[in-house]
Design a protein around this motif. Structure first.
Motif, PDB file in Angstrom:
ATOM      1  N   PRO A  83      52.541  56.600  47.077  1.00  9.32           N
ATOM      2  CA  PRO A  83      51.537  57.729  46.907  1.00  9.32           C
ATOM      3  C   PRO A  83      50.369  57.016  46.823  1.00  9.32           C
ATOM      4  O   PRO A  83      50.213  56.059  46.078  1.00  9.32           O
ATOM      5  N   LYS A  84      49.234  57.774  47.028  1.00 10.65           N
ATOM      6  CA  LYS A  84      47.910  57.453  46.890  1.00 10.65           C
ATOM      7  C   LYS A  84      47.359  58.119  45.573  1.00 10.65           C
ATOM      8  O   LYS A  84      46.734  59.152  45.406  1.00 10.65           O
ATOM      9  N   LEU A  85      47.946  57.500  44.350  1.00  8.32           N
ATOM     10  CA  LEU A  85      47.661  58.323  43.204  1.00  8.32           C
ATOM     11  C   LEU A  85      47.495  57.077  42.007  1.00  8.32           C
ATOM     12  O   LEU A  85      47.937  56.045  42.031  1.00  8.32           O
ATOM     13  N   GLU A  86      46.384  57.532  41.055  1.00  5.57           N
ATOM     14  CA  GLU A  86      46.285  56.852  40.083  1.00  5.57           C
ATOM     15  C   GLU A  86      47.506  56.838  39.123  1.00  5.57           C
ATOM     16  O   GLU A  86      48.165  57.645  39.002  1.00  5.57           O
ATOM     17  N   ALA A  87      47.635  55.625  38.264  1.00  2.00           N
ATOM     18  CA  ALA A  87      48.761  55.526  37.275  1.00  2.00           C
ATOM     19  C   ALA A  87      48.929  56.814  36.495  1.00  2.00           C
ATOM     20  O   ALA A  87      50.029  57.406  35.891  1.00  2.00           O
ATOM     21  N   THR A  88      47.615  57.096  35.948  1.00  2.61           N
ATOM     22  CA  THR A  88      47.509  58.257  35.093  1.00  2.61           C
ATOM     23  C   THR A  88      48.076  59.646  35.571  1.00  2.61           C
ATOM     24  O   THR A  88      48.351  60.755  34.695  1.00  2.61           O
ATOM     25  N   ASP A  89      48.330  59.672  37.035  1.00  6.27           N
ATOM     26  CA  ASP A  89      48.663  60.930  37.789  1.00  6.27           C
ATOM     27  C   ASP A  89      49.970  60.923  38.075  1.00  6.27           C
ATOM     28  O   ASP A  89      50.708  61.710  38.894  1.00  6.27           O
ATOM     29  N   GLU A 133      59.929  56.774  38.580  1.00  2.00           N
ATOM     30  CA  GLU A 133      59.791  55.462  38.064  1.00  2.00           C
ATOM     31  C   GLU A 133      58.674  54.903  39.429  1.00  2.00           C
ATOM     32  O   GLU A 133      58.425  55.194  40.271  1.00  2.00           O
ATOM     33  N   THR A 134      57.767  54.168  38.468  1.00  2.00           N
ATOM     34  CA  THR A 134      56.493  53.641  39.411  1.00  2.00           C
ATOM     35  C   THR A 134      56.254  52.167  39.049  1.00  2.00           C
ATOM     36  O   THR A 134      56.599  51.587  37.841  1.00  2.00           O
ATOM     37  N   GLY A 139      45.726  50.168  37.913  1.00  2.00           N
ATOM     38  CA  GLY A 139      45.617  51.413  37.809  1.00  2.00           C
ATOM     39  C   GLY A 139      46.010  52.358  39.083  1.00  2.00           C
ATOM     40  O   GLY A 139      45.853  53.373  38.481  1.00  2.00           O
ATOM     41  N   GLN A 140      46.392  51.620  39.858  1.00  2.00           N
ATOM     42  CA  GLN A 140      47.065  52.634  41.186  1.00  2.00           C
ATOM     43  C   GLN A 140      48.460  52.364  41.255  1.00  2.00           C
ATOM     44  O   GLN A 140      49.161  51.271  41.186  1.00  2.00           O
ATOM     45  N   SER A 233      48.225  69.313  34.616  1.00  2.00           N
ATOM     46  CA  SER A 233      48.520  68.385  35.958  1.00  2.00           C
ATOM     47  C   SER A 233      48.923  66.974  35.571  1.00  2.00           C
ATOM     48  O   SER A 233      49.573  66.507  36.511  1.00  2.00           O
ATOM     49  N   GLN A 234      48.969  66.636  34.370  1.00  2.00           N
ATOM     50  CA  GLN A 234      49.610  65.439  33.638  1.00  2.00           C
ATOM     51  C   GLN A 234      51.009  65.776  33.266  1.00  2.00           C
ATOM     52  O   GLN A 234      51.722  64.920  32.943  1.00  2.00           O
TER      53      GLN A 234
END
Length: 272
Positions: A83-89, A133-134, A139-140, A233-234
């Motif tokens: 996914p194109k997401l930041e780790a915080t999301d 799991e990521t 940060g991405q 959203s988090q």
């Protein structure tokens, strides 16, 4: 109980209308954990959009390191995505998957709801759960694995329900086999990710909240009573917490991270 690849492919071809569906399939009768098996395959060079399916896990795991009992007869799968997401999301992937799977099952006539943050419920009992799991770099999120367990024909505890037994009491049986259930779940994950990526988290969150069964539930935080009013959203639980002083009632807004509070399967819940 084996997994019939031909049946799954037939169901998949008749229902696929999304773009992120994994193309590389690995099927096992039994594995320790589908998530761990997929991570191992990725380390060995498997495609980042692979999927692992098993009908039994011997060391399945749920959220926050909890054991996930995974006897033969259930559906256990893990989907790899980039996914194109930041780790915080990252928790948005769980919200997306939960909504997508629930929505797909509801289209089949199975009245599934969502129990915060990651359980799928049917008539107040647990039908399944999700573990995301990521792997993160700078940060991405550079790799995500979305694990799903669904009770199909396996034995379940008193708080659980399996789909095959439930369908036996219904006038129609919309999901005829494990392979069709697999197709429904995979398409659900894809539709949820598609919503997140194409329509944005605000739209996704609104749809997630429409299926959330916890709105209005009472919770206790530090011995103070509050009411669930939403989810951020988090993935944090939004609670209106009633506190009292000598002159007035105040209702501050509290945001509780996943894993901090257990909603359980009762009317009131407490801080862990």
């Amino acid at each position: 109980m084996g997994f019939d690849l031909q049946l799954w492919e037939t169901a998949l071809e008749s229902g696929n209308r999304y773009t992120y569906l994994p193309k590389y399939l690995h099927i096992f009768e039994s594995v320790p954990s589908t998530n761990q098996t997929l991570w191992d395959l990725l380390k060995q060079g498997a495609d980042k959009n692979s999927i692992v399916i098993a009908t039994q896990q011997t060391a399945g795991r749920g959220q926050w390191g909890r054991q996930w009992i995974s006897p033969t007869g259930g559906l256990y799968l893990s989907v790899g995505i980039v996914p194109k997401l930041e780790a915080t999301d990252s928790y948005q992937l769980t919200l997306a998957s939960a909504w997508g799977i629930a929505a797909q099952l509801r289209q089949c006539g199975v009245s599934v709801g969502i129990k915060w943050p990651n359980d799928l419920v049917l008539y107040g009992r647990k039908l399944g759960g999700i573990l995301t799991e990521t792997k993160v770099h700078n940060g991405q999120i550079i790799q995500a694995v979305i694990g799903v367990g669904i009770n199909w024909a396996n034995p379940v505890p008193d708080t659980g329900i399996n789909l095959e037994t439930w369908q036996a009491s219904q006038p129609t049986k919309a999901i005829s086999c494990l392979e069709m259930l697999t197709n429904t779940v995979v398409l659900g994950i894809e539709s949820g990710i598609d919503c997140l990526c194409q329509e944005g988290v605000s739209v996704l969150l609104s749809r997630y909240l429409d299926l959330l069964i916890n709105i209005g539930d009472q919770v206790y935080i530090n011995n103070l009573l509050g009411t669930v009013v939403g989810v951020t959203s988090q993935g944090n639980l939004h609670v209106s917490l009633e506190t009292y002083d000598s002159t007035e009632i105040k209702t501050p807004e509290i945001y509780v991270e996943p894993g901090t509070i257990s909603l359980g399967y009762s009317k009131s819940s407490v801080l862990l």
